[in-house]
Scaffold this motif. Structure first.
Motif, mmCIF file in Angstrom:
data_model
loop_
_atom_site.group_PDB
_atom_site.id
_atom_site.type_symbol
_atom_site.label_atom_id
_atom_site.label_comp_id
_atom_site.label_asym_id
_atom_site.label_seq_id
_atom_site.Cartn_x
_atom_site.Cartn_y
_atom_site.Cartn_z
ATOM 1 N N GLU B 8 60.434 -77.150 9.973
ATOM 2 C CA GLU B 8 61.891 -77.626 9.249
ATOM 3 C C GLU B 8 61.035 -78.460 8.093
ATOM 4 N N LEU B 9 60.073 -79.353 8.375
ATOM 5 C CA LEU B 9 59.522 -80.212 7.336
ATOM 6 C C LEU B 9 58.873 -79.478 5.975
ATOM 7 N N LEU B 10 58.435 -78.368 6.234
ATOM 8 C CA LEU B 10 57.869 -77.688 5.175
ATOM 9 C C LEU B 10 58.705 -76.592 4.587
ATOM 10 N N GLY B 11 59.936 -76.255 5.141
ATOM 11 C CA GLY B 11 60.702 -75.212 4.663
ATOM 12 C C GLY B 11 59.889 -73.857 4.997
ATOM 13 N N ALA B 12 59.083 -73.712 6.127
ATOM 14 C CA ALA B 12 58.266 -72.598 6.171
ATOM 15 C C ALA B 12 58.919 -71.404 6.907
ATOM 16 N N LYS B 13 58.347 -70.370 6.454
ATOM 17 C CA LYS B 13 58.784 -68.937 7.041
ATOM 18 C C LYS B 13 57.909 -68.923 8.417
ATOM 19 N N VAL B 14 58.533 -68.411 9.588
ATOM 20 C CA VAL B 14 57.620 -68.120 10.537
ATOM 21 C C VAL B 14 57.016 -66.608 10.598
ATOM 22 N N LEU B 15 55.909 -66.318 10.510
ATOM 23 C CA LEU B 15 55.308 -64.881 10.406
ATOM 24 C C LEU B 15 55.003 -64.318 11.774
ATOM 25 N N CYS B 16 54.708 -65.051 12.704
ATOM 26 C CA CYS B 16 54.713 -64.368 14.288
ATOM 27 C C CYS B 16 54.492 -65.557 15.023
ATOM 28 N N CYS B 17 54.790 -65.118 16.445
ATOM 29 C CA CYS B 17 54.756 -66.123 17.642
ATOM 30 C C CYS B 17 55.823 -67.015 17.617
ATOM 31 N N GLU B 18 57.267 -66.535 17.236
ATOM 32 C CA GLU B 18 58.255 -67.643 17.131
ATOM 33 C C GLU B 18 58.539 -67.992 18.441
ATOM 34 N N GLU B 19 57.918 -67.265 19.529
ATOM 35 C CA GLU B 19 58.369 -67.756 20.848
ATOM 36 C C GLU B 19 57.390 -69.231 21.186
ATOM 37 N N ASP B 20 56.476 -69.289 20.456
ATOM 38 C CA ASP B 20 55.514 -70.534 20.541
ATOM 39 C C ASP B 20 55.867 -71.903 19.967
ATOM 40 N N LEU B 21 57.084 -71.680 19.101
ATOM 41 C CA LEU B 21 57.339 -72.719 18.223
ATOM 42 C C LEU B 21 57.478 -74.365 19.029
#
Lengths: 146, 117
Positions: B8-21
């Motif tokens: 959220e802070l960096l407005g980043a894209k998640v490239l993998c392992c979304e389940e570990d956020l």
């Protein structure tokens, strides 16, 4: 584990593939974790072996890595038949590097490999003959619980 | 903080392992030189880098780094993503440059680590 029960792992380090460099270190790290070795010891072994493995790929077209583990210490031997190191004292200086630009662009070759290996091992010995190859031996002691 | 907050802070894209956020991270290091990263030792760490080759993920793996943030819109190759997915390392990519990205994370509570083991 007792002294008699020494474990030995041997790896061929592929010198033609920078992408796969580090796979031996990755396997050793996994095995040490399975053996229940303390995380800080595992990390030190991972650092010194990974830096050494990268060095073998960059400078020597690969080589052999042998890791021996007993109850007191972890010994890592990295042996290559590369060009050898003409001046080991110079090579040990932080920032000294003969790595080509393409390796620097990949995040290595800053002249920190050997210094990191010395810093994070308890003992390190280098034997090198120009034109014949280099053998690096590193020892990381397993801390005894008080 | 949770890795989700970094997204959220960096407005980043998640490239993998979304389940570990929802994994917690407490410290970060930022470098394009992997030997610098190897001299950095802290648990629950984030690596901020502009370098995007598989050795970045392997370095993260050696150091038990839980999350790699690629800055300047860099995207790692498919090998990096596959390796990270196998090993459970979250990869994020953001458009910010290194300095502002670090500033934002530092301001939000992530700290630098010590050099010694």
């Amino acid at each position: 584990m007792t002294n008699e029960a020494k474990l030995r792992f041997e790896f061929d380090v592929d010198g033609d593939n920078f992408t796969s460099a580090g796979t031996a270190s990755e396997t050793v790290k996994y095995n040490l974790k399975q053996l229940g070795i303390a995380p800080d010891i595992i990390r030190r072994v991972a650092i010194v072996m990974y830096e050494g493995e990268i060095n073998m790929v960059i400078h020597a077209k690969g080589g052999k890595a042998v890791v021996e583990i007993d109850s007191d210490e972890i010994n890592i031997t990295l042996k290559d038949v590369g060009p050898g190191i003409p001046d080991i004292n110079l090579a040990m200086q932080e920032g000294w590097s003969t790595a080509p630009d393409n390796i620097r662009s990949l995040g290595f070759g800053a002249g920190m490999g050997l210094p990191n290996m010395k810093k994070y091992s308890d003992k390190m010995e280098i034997e090198s003959v120009v034109g014949e190859g280099t053998t690096v031996k590193m020892c990381v002691k397993i801390r005894k619980e008080a | 903080m949770k890795i989700r907050e970094i997204v959220e802070l960096l407005g980043a894209k998640v490239l993998c392992c979304e389940e570990d956020l929802d994994n917690e991270v407490t410290s970060a290091c930022a470098s394009d030189m992997m030997s610098d990263v190897l001299a950095f030792v802290k648990d629950q760490a984030v690596l901020v880098t502009g370098l995007a080759n598989p050795q970045v993920v392997r370095t993260a793996l050696m150091m038990d780094i839980r999350c790699v943030v690629y800055v300047r819109g860099k995207n790692p190759d498919s090998l990096s993503v596959e390796l990270a997915r196998q090993k459970g390392i979250v990869l994020l990519s953001c458009d910010k440059r290194m300095f502002p990205a670090c500033g934002i994370l530092y301001d939000a509570g992530l700290k630098g680590g010590d050099l010694a083991v």
